[in-house]
Each structure stands twice: as C-alpha cells, then as structure tokens.
Scaffold this active site. Structure first.
Site, PDB file in Angstrom:
ATOM      1  N   ASP A 175     -54.148  10.126 -56.542  1.00 25.26           N
ATOM      2  CA  ASP A 175     -54.190  11.218 -55.575  1.00 25.26           C
ATOM      3  C   ASP A 175     -52.850  11.967 -55.700  1.00 25.26           C
ATOM      4  OD1 ASP A 175     -54.995  12.629 -53.179  1.00 25.26           O
ATOM      5  OD2 ASP A 175     -53.547  11.390 -52.114  1.00 25.26           O
ATOM      6  N   LEU A 176     -52.759  13.168 -55.189  1.00 24.37           N
ATOM      7  CA  LEU A 176     -51.501  13.926 -55.331  1.00 24.37           C
ATOM      8  C   LEU A 176     -50.654  13.864 -54.055  1.00 24.37           C
ATOM      9  CD1 LEU A 176     -49.729  15.862 -57.014  1.00 24.37           C
ATOM     10  CD2 LEU A 176     -51.089  17.745 -56.108  1.00 24.37           C
ATOM     11  N   ASP A 177     -51.141  14.549 -53.011  1.00 21.98           N
ATOM     12  CA  ASP A 177     -50.360  14.620 -51.769  1.00 21.98           C
ATOM     13  C   ASP A 177     -50.300  13.239 -51.111  1.00 21.98           C
ATOM     14  OD1 ASP A 177     -49.160  15.343 -49.384  1.00 21.98           O
ATOM     15  OD2 ASP A 177     -51.036  16.008 -48.486  1.00 21.98           O
TER      16      ASP A 177
ATOM     17  N   THR B 249     -46.521  16.683 -50.036  1.00 19.20           N
ATOM     18  CA  THR B 249     -46.728  18.096 -49.689  1.00 19.20           C
ATOM     19  C   THR B 249     -47.265  18.241 -48.266  1.00 19.20           C
ATOM     20  OG1 THR B 249     -48.716  17.858 -51.031  1.00 19.20           O
ATOM     21  CG2 THR B 249     -46.977  19.220 -51.946  1.00 19.20           C
TER      22      THR B 249
ATOM     23  N   LYS C 287     -54.876  15.041 -43.677  1.00 20.74           N
ATOM     24  CA  LYS C 287     -54.489  14.455 -44.969  1.00 20.74           C
ATOM     25  C   LYS C 287     -55.716  14.083 -45.795  1.00 20.74           C
ATOM     26  CE  LYS C 287     -49.867  12.965 -43.855  1.00 20.74           C
ATOM     27  NZ  LYS C 287     -48.914  11.861 -43.668  1.00 20.74           N
ATOM     28  N   GLY C 288     -55.734  14.551 -47.028  1.00 16.91           N
ATOM     29  CA  GLY C 288     -56.845  14.243 -47.933  1.00 16.91           C
ATOM     30  C   GLY C 288     -58.093  15.077 -47.681  1.00 16.91           C
TER      31      GLY C 288
ATOM     32  N   SER D  76     -57.408  14.833 -56.935  1.00 17.19           N
ATOM     33  CA  SER D  76     -56.870  15.399 -55.686  1.00 17.19           C
ATOM     34  C   SER D  76     -57.840  16.400 -55.067  1.00 17.19           C
ATOM     35  CB  SER D  76     -55.548  16.111 -56.010  1.00 17.19           C
ATOM     36  OG  SER D  76     -55.144  16.939 -54.945  1.00 17.19           O
ATOM     37  N   ALA D  77     -57.773  16.520 -53.742  1.00 13.60           N
ATOM     38  CA  ALA D  77     -58.576  17.528 -53.043  1.00 13.60           C
ATOM     39  C   ALA D  77     -57.938  18.910 -53.135  1.00 13.60           C
ATOM     40  CB  ALA D  77     -58.724  17.137 -51.571  1.00 13.60           C
ATOM     41  N   SER D  78     -56.706  18.969 -53.607  1.00 14.22           N
ATOM     42  CA  SER D  78     -55.965  20.238 -53.561  1.00 14.22           C
ATOM     43  C   SER D  78     -56.335  21.196 -54.691  1.00 14.22           C
ATOM     44  CB  SER D  78     -54.460  19.960 -53.632  1.00 14.22           C
ATOM     45  OG  SER D  78     -53.770  21.182 -53.743  1.00 14.22           O
TER      46      SER D  78
ATOM     47  N   ASN E 166     -54.423  23.548 -55.342  1.00 10.29           N
ATOM     48  CA  ASN E 166     -53.099  23.919 -55.855  1.00 10.29           C
ATOM     49  C   ASN E 166     -52.495  22.825 -56.740  1.00 10.29           C
ATOM     50  OD1 ASN E 166     -52.792  26.459 -54.350  1.00 10.29           O
ATOM     51  ND2 ASN E 166     -52.772  25.140 -52.544  1.00 10.29           N
TER      52      ASN E 166
ATOM     53  N   LYS F   1     -63.850  14.090 -50.616  1.00 11.52           N
ATOM     54  CA  LYS F   1     -63.668  12.690 -50.244  1.00 11.52           C
ATOM     55  C   LYS F   1     -64.097  12.554 -48.779  1.00 11.52           C
ATOM     56  CE  LYS F   1     -59.433  12.671 -53.047  1.00 11.52           C
ATOM     57  NZ  LYS F   1     -57.967  12.684 -53.030  1.00 11.52           N
TER      58      LYS F   1
ATOM     59  N   GLU G  72     -54.236   6.014 -53.490  1.00  9.01           N
ATOM     60  CA  GLU G  72     -54.595   6.971 -52.423  1.00  9.01           C
ATOM     61  C   GLU G  72     -53.823   6.719 -51.133  1.00  9.01           C
ATOM     62  OE1 GLU G  72     -56.099   9.318 -50.824  1.00  9.01           O
ATOM     63  OE2 GLU G  72     -57.332  10.209 -52.373  1.00  9.01           O
ATOM     64  N   ASP G  73     -53.515   7.774 -50.408  1.00  6.48           N
ATOM     65  CA  ASP G  73     -52.836   7.590 -49.109  1.00  6.48           C
ATOM     66  C   ASP G  73     -53.771   7.879 -47.927  1.00  6.48           C
ATOM     67  OD1 ASP G  73     -52.856  10.408 -49.657  1.00  6.48           O
ATOM     68  OD2 ASP G  73     -51.473  10.639 -47.971  1.00  6.48           O
TER      69      ASP G  73
END
Ligand code: B16
Ligand code: MG
Length: 218
Positions: free
Chosen positions: A10-12, A18, A46-47, A115-117, A119, A146, A170-171
């Site tokens: 995952d990213l963020d 972020t 988040k996510g 990631s869901a982003s 960006n 997700k 994942e967070d």
C-alpha cells in the site's frame, strides 16, 4: 529462505505518510463548508477512495450537495493536496522501507504497489521510488475499492504470482480485508486491535527487521 514470494505495498501509511496532507486539504474544505473536521474524522478516510472520502466528509458535516458541486470540490481538494505532494522528497519515506526494498532487490523478490490513490505514480516519483516497483496498481486501475480484493489481485497478476504467494503490507482495515479476501498473507501496520484480522501486525514500519522478514518468508 524461499523466493517464490512477492510483496504488494500500500502507499499512504506504508511507504509514506500522505494522510497528513490529505487531512490538511480535507480540513480546509470542511472549513469552507462551515463545519469542523478533526484528525479523528480523518482516520475514517484512510485507504478510502477520493470520491468515498468526500461522501464521508459531507456525512460528517451533514451537508448535501449536487453532483456538480461535489465534482468541483473533489478537483479543488486534489489541487490543494498536490501542492503538498509536489514538495515531497525521499526524506518522507517511512522508517525501514528503503532497507526493506534494498533487501527484496538483493534477494530477487518482486514487489508491486497496490494503492487506492490516483496520485500514486506522482508521489512515488517525488520520493524517488517510481522505477523500483515491478508493477504499479493505483486508483486509476480499479473499478472496486478496498475491501474488494481487485487492486491486489491485479497486482499479483502483474507480478505473475499466485495470490497465496503474495504478502500485502497495509495500514488500513479495508486494505487488510482486501488482502485477506484475495487469500494473500497480510501485514498490518498500526494498531493491533484495529488490524487484528491481519496475518501479522507491526506497530510501525520500523518493525521490518530481518528476523521479522525471515519469519514471514519461512
Ligand atoms: P487520491 P492508499 C489512499 O491511499 C489514502 O489512504 C486515502 O486517504 C485516499 O483517499 C486515497 O488513497 C485516494 O487518494 O485522492 O490521491 O486518489 O493508502 O490506498 O495508498
Ligand atoms: Mg494506506
């Protein structure tokens, strides 16, 4: 140590934080609509996809808007968020992540982003990690957010790996649920009580020690 395992990050909240920039931009939007948006509220986003984030925020403020107005707000929120993203550097990569990627590279273990982003590629470019991932799956590639497993299943496919041989980091609760639904091994980063459904939970990314990795890959 076996090598038929791959990682999907995952990213963020995993590679970079972020969430603090999302918070500032969402908070300004809530201010402009005349209600208070707290850090606690931000946890709910988040996510979660951008569109769903706005819906949650409007529910918090009990504000009803037309689709056209919502679209305008989504664009202005993202523009403000991008002002923060454009200032990001490699210093913002979370603890142990660079060492972990170095280790995976050295051991020929492939990894993707999930990631869901929308960006995500820009953020990875800003922190100097864009070219390190074998595959990038982001908010532009999925039709289901997700906890649907789509993002991670596409990631596994791009890595040419079976889902059961993928380890998701994942967070967010929804992300852990998505990994579990994809029948992947999951590592939750954060509060063990919240992320109890994960195969493993680490308080933060600093927990990616060699001993921990060896245990996951055994
Ligand atoms: P964007 P992740 C998620 O990233 C964030 O956690 C979430 O807060 C955000 O709404 C979502 O990306 C969409 O981001 O507005 O950049 O498309 O944790 O899935 O990497
Ligand atoms: Mg996240």
């Amino acid at each position: 140590m076996k090598k038929e395992i791959a990682f999907i990050f995952d990213l963020d909240g995993v590679i970079v934080d972020t969430a603090k920039y999302h918070f500032l931009a969402w908070k300004n939007l809530a201010d402009s609509l005349g209600f208070v948006f707290t850090e606690e509220h931000n946890e709910l986003l988040k996510g979660v996809s951008r569109v769903r984030s706005l819906e949650i925020l409007l529910e918090i403020g009990k504000v009803t808007l037309s689709e056209e107005e919502k679209l305008k707000l989504l664009i202005s929120k993202n523009l403000e968020y991008l002002e923060f993203v454009n200032k990001m550097t490699a210093d913002e990569i979370l603890p142990s992540i660079t060492n972990l990627l170095d280790y995976l590279d050295a051991n020929n273990i492939k990894y993707a982003l999930g990631s869901a982003s929308k960006n995500a590629p820009l953020i990875l470019e800003k922190v100097g990690l864009l070219n390190r991932f074998t595959a990038i799956v982001d908010g532009n590639d999925v039709s289901k957010a997700k906890p649907d497993p789509e993002v991670f299943l596409i990631g596994a496919k791009k890595l040419n790996m079976k889902p059961e041989n993928c380890v998701v980091v994942e967070d967010a609760i929804a992300g852990v649920e998505a990994a579990n639904a994809a029948k992947m091994i999951s590592i939750g980063i954060g509060d063990a009580e919240l992320l109890g459904k994960a195969t493993y939970v680490l308080k933060d990314t600093a927990g990616f020690t060699m001993d921990f990795l060896k245990n996951v890959m055994k």
